[in-house]
Design a protein around this motif. Structure first.
Motif, PDB file in Angstrom:
ATOM      1  N   THR A  84       0.831  -1.206   0.000  1.00  0.00           N
ATOM      2  CA  THR A  84       0.000   0.000   0.000  1.00  0.00           C
ATOM      3  C   THR A  84       0.864   1.255   0.000  1.00  0.00           C
ATOM      4  O   THR A  84       0.568   2.224  -0.705  1.00  0.00           O
ATOM      5  N   LEU A  85       1.926   1.246   0.789  1.00  0.00           N
ATOM      6  CA  LEU A  85       2.834   2.394   0.796  1.00  0.00           C
ATOM      7  C   LEU A  85       3.425   2.623  -0.595  1.00  0.00           C
ATOM      8  O   LEU A  85       3.558   3.769  -1.046  1.00  0.00           O
ATOM      9  N   GLU A  86       3.753   1.548  -1.281  1.00  0.00           N
ATOM     10  CA  GLU A  86       4.297   1.668  -2.628  1.00  0.00           C
ATOM     11  C   GLU A  86       3.244   2.141  -3.619  1.00  0.00           C
ATOM     12  O   GLU A  86       3.574   2.819  -4.598  1.00  0.00           O
ATOM     13  N   GLU A  87       1.986   1.783  -3.366  1.00  0.00           N
ATOM     14  CA  GLU A  87       0.891   2.208  -4.251  1.00  0.00           C
ATOM     15  C   GLU A  87       0.607   3.694  -4.100  1.00  0.00           C
ATOM     16  O   GLU A  87       0.107   4.337  -5.023  1.00  0.00           O
ATOM     17  N   ARG A  88       0.857   4.250  -2.923  1.00  0.00           N
ATOM     18  CA  ARG A  88       0.683   5.677  -2.627  1.00  0.00           C
ATOM     19  C   ARG A  88      -0.739   6.190  -2.909  1.00  0.00           C
ATOM     20  O   ARG A  88      -0.941   7.088  -3.744  1.00  0.00           O
ATOM     21  N   PRO A  89      -1.735   5.654  -2.211  1.00  0.00           N
ATOM     22  CA  PRO A  89      -3.075   6.239  -2.314  1.00  0.00           C
ATOM     23  C   PRO A  89      -3.102   7.595  -1.623  1.00  0.00           C
ATOM     24  O   PRO A  89      -2.138   7.970  -0.938  1.00  0.00           O
ATOM     25  N   ALA A  90      -4.191   8.325  -1.796  1.00  0.00           N
ATOM     26  CA  ALA A  90      -4.296   9.627  -1.126  1.00  0.00           C
ATOM     27  C   ALA A  90      -4.283   9.465   0.391  1.00  0.00           C
ATOM     28  O   ALA A  90      -3.750  10.319   1.106  1.00  0.00           O
ATOM     29  N   ALA A  91      -4.864   8.358   0.890  1.00  0.00           N
ATOM     30  CA  ALA A  91      -4.946   8.157   2.340  1.00  0.00           C
ATOM     31  C   ALA A  91      -4.977   6.675   2.661  1.00  0.00           C
ATOM     32  O   ALA A  91      -5.395   5.847   1.841  1.00  0.00           O
ATOM     33  N   ILE A  92      -4.503   6.366   3.855  1.00  0.00           N
ATOM     34  CA  ILE A  92      -4.669   5.033   4.436  1.00  0.00           C
ATOM     35  C   ILE A  92      -5.599   5.194   5.625  1.00  0.00           C
ATOM     36  O   ILE A  92      -5.401   6.068   6.469  1.00  0.00           O
ATOM     37  N   SER A  93      -6.625   4.351   5.676  1.00  0.00           N
ATOM     38  CA  SER A  93      -7.519   4.357   6.844  1.00  0.00           C
ATOM     39  C   SER A  93      -7.248   3.119   7.670  1.00  0.00           C
ATOM     40  O   SER A  93      -6.810   2.081   7.148  1.00  0.00           O
ATOM     41  N   PHE A  94      -7.520   3.237   8.971  1.00  0.00           N
ATOM     42  CA  PHE A  94      -7.202   2.138   9.883  1.00  0.00           C
ATOM     43  C   PHE A  94      -8.218   2.145  11.016  1.00  0.00           C
ATOM     44  O   PHE A  94      -8.659   3.216  11.442  1.00  0.00           O
ATOM     45  N   HIS A  95      -8.553   0.950  11.506  1.00  0.00           N
ATOM     46  CA  HIS A  95      -9.414   0.881  12.678  1.00  0.00           C
ATOM     47  C   HIS A  95      -9.147  -0.389  13.474  1.00  0.00           C
ATOM     48  O   HIS A  95      -8.395  -1.257  13.040  1.00  0.00           O
ATOM     49  N   LEU A  96      -9.706  -0.454  14.652  1.00  0.00           N
ATOM     50  CA  LEU A  96      -9.592  -1.515  15.648  1.00  0.00           C
ATOM     51  C   LEU A  96      -8.347  -1.388  16.516  1.00  0.00           C
ATOM     52  O   LEU A  96      -8.231  -2.069  17.539  1.00  0.00           O
ATOM     53  N   ALA A  97      -7.406  -0.554  16.136  1.00  0.00           N
ATOM     54  CA  ALA A  97      -6.220  -0.288  16.945  1.00  0.00           C
ATOM     55  C   ALA A  97      -5.581   0.991  16.430  1.00  0.00           C
ATOM     56  O   ALA A  97      -5.870   1.439  15.308  1.00  0.00           O
ATOM     57  N   VAL A  98      -4.711   1.609  17.235  1.00  0.00           N
ATOM     58  CA  VAL A  98      -3.978   2.817  16.831  1.00  0.00           C
ATOM     59  C   VAL A  98      -2.485   2.457  16.789  1.00  0.00           C
ATOM     60  O   VAL A  98      -1.865   2.283  17.844  1.00  0.00           O
ATOM     61  N   PRO A  99      -1.899   2.329  15.590  1.00  0.00           N
ATOM     62  CA  PRO A  99      -0.499   1.909  15.470  1.00  0.00           C
ATOM     63  C   PRO A  99       0.432   3.085  15.137  1.00  0.00           C
ATOM     64  O   PRO A  99       0.570   3.464  13.966  1.00  0.00           O
ATOM     65  N   PRO A 100       1.093   3.699  16.101  1.00  0.00           N
ATOM     66  CA  PRO A 100       1.943   4.863  15.829  1.00  0.00           C
ATOM     67  C   PRO A 100       3.041   4.603  14.804  1.00  0.00           C
ATOM     68  O   PRO A 100       3.348   5.466  13.978  1.00  0.00           O
ATOM     69  N   ASP A 101       3.631   3.402  14.835  1.00  0.00           N
ATOM     70  CA  ASP A 101       4.707   3.112  13.886  1.00  0.00           C
ATOM     71  C   ASP A 101       4.210   3.093  12.447  1.00  0.00           C
ATOM     72  O   ASP A 101       4.894   3.560  11.527  1.00  0.00           O
TER      73      ASP A 101
END
Length: 331
Positions: A84-101
């Motif tokens: 996903t980082l290589e794909e470079r979308p406008a945003a990454i969304s995340f849920h169920l946990a907060v991962p600072p790294d």
């Protein structure tokens, strides 16, 4: 068209985000939302990387508008995240946990981070980790979440977020919900179930019909879902899914017995054929026998010691405790 500051941050025209739907293919839906001015999303859960890459490429062929790729901690897939980082979308969304790294890695790649939270504690973690957008998800949401209602959750998160945009999620399905979210201080909404029932979503029509015809009371929190869903694999993960009752209006009826009276009697006596095929000894249940009466017409009472009445353990073998046969091959 109605716009808010979060629209400028995400490069969209309308303050509406379509939620991701885990492993289901929603490329056509995401493209339609993007083309209409919102932010479409694609899920990554439990899909192999080649399929994900194919979906990303297909979405880019359908629209040149910004979109988000979602990840969760149920389970988190490092290979898919790196891709996903290589794909470079406008945003990454995340849920169920907060991962600072993971948030830091996304920012290093120039990608915005949309963090969905279901509690005040998670919101504080997300703000401390540098999330760009916070989605305050109420317990009414159809996905996995917490118990605090949207009406309470949204203003609570807005008050602590400061300049960070907050979106509302949970129980929102139309313009009235959007207006209510704005009144609570949010800058937009994230909707899932409403889009799940749309024509562009590639799930069965029967599922969509159930959603449209169901009332609010037809949904339940599926506690104990860890028995059937993938496990959490990041620390601090939490979330309980909401689902429709199955079948509608009640619990499944017990299947009728079909083996005939002999088979049913064998099942009750512990001699079911399934037990025999597996080499499991039959269940030997104590057999109830009526107590004998003495010549005077009174029932004999068990004794608790020789020559006394009132409990088990007398000399009469009928009153000795019977042992249950253990369910093991050795017996």
């Amino acid at each position: 068209m109605l716009t808010t500051p979060v629209c400028r941050s995400l490069g969209i025209d309308a303050p509406i985000i379509c939620a991701p739907f885990g492993p289901w293919d929603e490329v056509d839906l995401a493209a339609a939302v993007c083309q209409a001015g919102g932010l479409g999303s694609l899920g990554t859960a439990v899909r192999p990387l080649p399929e994900l890459r194919e979906q990303w490429a297909r979405l880019r062929r359908l629209t040149d508008r910004p979109f988000a790729i979602n990840h969760t901690s149920r389970p988190f897939d490092e290979e898919a995240f790196q891709a996903t980082l290589e794909e470079r979308p406008a945003a990454i969304s995340f849920h169920l946990a907060v991962p600072p790294d993971l948030i830091n890695r996304a920012h290093d790649a120039g990608i915005l981070w949309i963090q969905q939270v279901s509690s005040r504690g998670q919101a504080q973690e997300a703000l401390g980790a540098g999330a760009d957008v916070i989605v305050a998800q109420g317990g009414e949401a159809g996905g996995q979440g917490g118990d605090v209602s949207t009406m309470v959750m949204v203003p609570d998160v807005v008050d602590m977020a400061g300049e960070v945009p907050v979106l509302a999620a949970g129980g929102i399905a139309d313009g009235r919900g959007l207006a209510a979210a704005l009144a609570l201080g949010a800058q937009g909404v994230l909707m899932g179930t409403r889009f799940l029932a749309s024509q562009e979503m590639s799930v069965s029509q029967a599922w969509k019909t159930r959603i449209v015809e169901s009332a609010a009371s037809d949904t339940v929190k599926a506690y104990g879902s860890e028995r059937i869903l993938p496990p959490f694999n990041l620390p601090g993960s939490t979330g309980v899914p909401r689902c429709l009752r199955t079948p509608p209006g009640g619990r499944p009826a017990r299947a009728p017995r079909t083996g005939g009276p002999r088979r049913d009697r064998a099942s009750r006596d512990g001699r079911h054929p399934c037990r025999q095929r597996r080499g499991i000894p039959p269940l030997h249940r104590p057999v109830h026998r009526p107590r004998a009466r003495d010549p005077g017409g009174r029932r004999d009472r068990p004794t608790n010691r020789k020559g006394s009445r009132g409990g088990a353990g007398g000399s009469d073998p009928r009153h000795q405790p019977r042992a249950m046969t253990a369910l093991s091959p050795e017996t």
